[in-house]
Design an enzyme around this catalytic site. Structure first.
Site, mmCIF file in Angstrom:
data_model
loop_
_atom_site.group_PDB
_atom_site.id
_atom_site.type_symbol
_atom_site.label_atom_id
_atom_site.label_comp_id
_atom_site.label_asym_id
_atom_site.label_seq_id
_atom_site.Cartn_x
_atom_site.Cartn_y
_atom_site.Cartn_z
ATOM 1 C CD GLU A 17 91.153 105.700 -4.280
ATOM 2 O OE1 GLU A 17 90.897 104.899 -5.200
ATOM 3 O OE2 GLU A 17 92.300 106.121 -4.019
ATOM 4 C CE LYS A 165 95.495 93.785 -12.634
ATOM 5 N NZ LYS A 165 95.564 95.212 -12.261
#
Length: 289
Positions: A17, A165
């Site tokens: 990331e 989700k």
């Protein structure tokens, strides 16, 4: 290619990331970071939603495009909704489509105490559902919290929200950072019992300095094992020793996770290619066993 398709039985996914610089004048620094990270051959690189979620000053799409279209590495673009309207989200989806970015990590985002949140989206699950209806060609990922979201009343409630989700369309989950692997293993067990079968990737953040880690822990609520706190106390005041000890602790975590069958490792690089390289090279031989 969807991020979820990268997860195969004979391979542990390794991803990084990065985050956009806070100032556009510093944007060149992220390109120097990417130049070094690409040689480590990650399966994908995610890009956080920069500038506090400000649509007008956001370089997430630009950086994700460089990752995918220049370096040939799958990009996972973060997209937050706490400060966004439906039209804002449509605008960002259009930008992503133009650059060929089809993998999105859909997030609520952190609330800004100085900025009242918009009300089109209250939760990440609503954002995921909206994107799926707008354009089903996007492949969506979601965040998960091994020790529970800081705003959730219980671990049971937290995993129920996570299931929302997945039911809305998340195909892959990336965990918040943690320093106690047993917390991650317990979380995965809860998720599987709840019927969540999508790939779950373990988020690992190596310690670079004490103030950085204290800030992150205050935001995400991760617990600090005695082994970790002793390390911080021992090497506080010696930056090189703290860095090397933090790298060693992260490698130890990753080796244990891979040995226990984790599906993927998501390394929060903090835009530090030196640390990412030390860790990636230490575990590279373990990823395809």
């Amino acid at each position: 290619m969807s991020i979820a398709s990268l997860f195969q039985p004979d391979h542990t996914v390794l991803s990084f990331e990065v985050f956009p610089p806070k100032r556009t004048s510093s944007i060149q620094t992220i390109y120097s970071t990417l130049d070094e990270l690409k040689d480590l051959r990650p399966d994908f690189i995610s890009v956080t939603y920069g500038a506090g979620g400000n649509l007008a000053d956001n370089s997430t799409c630009e950086i994700a495009s460089i990752i995918q279209n220049k370096y040939g590495i799958q990009a996972l673009a973060h997209l937050t909704c706490v400060n966004g309207s439906k039209e804002d989200i449509r605008t960002m989806l259009g930008r992503f489509r133009e650059q060929g970015i089809h993998n999105i990590l859909a997030l609520r985002g952190d609330k800004n105490p100085d900025l009242p949140p918009k009300t089109d989206f209250m939760y990440a699950s609503e954002l995921i559902s909206f994107i799926k209806k707008e354009d089903p060609s996007f492949s969506l990922s979601g965040a998960c919290y091994p020790e529970g979201h800081t705003e959730c009343d219980s671990l049971v409630e937290d995993v129920k929200n996570l299931r929302k989700k997945v039911d809305a369309g998340a195909e892959h989950l990336v965990s918040q950072l943690f320093f106690d692997n047993s917390a991650f293993y317990s979380f995965v067990e809860r998720a599987r019992i709840a019927g969540i079968e999508v790939p779950i990737e373990a988020g690992i953040m190596p310690v670079v300095n004490k103030s950085q880690i204290e800030r992150m822990v205050s935001l995400c609520g991760a617990s600090l094992p005695a082994k970790f706190t002793k390390m911080m106390s021992r090497y506080d005041g010696n930056p090189d020793a703290m860095r090397d000890a933090g790298i060693a602790y992260a490698v130890d975590q990753i080796v244990d996770l891979i040995s226990n069958g984790v599906q993927g490792i998501h390394l929060y690089t903090m835009n530090n290619p030196y640390v990412a390289r030390r860790i990636a090279e230490s575990v590279s031989s373990l990823l395809n066993i």
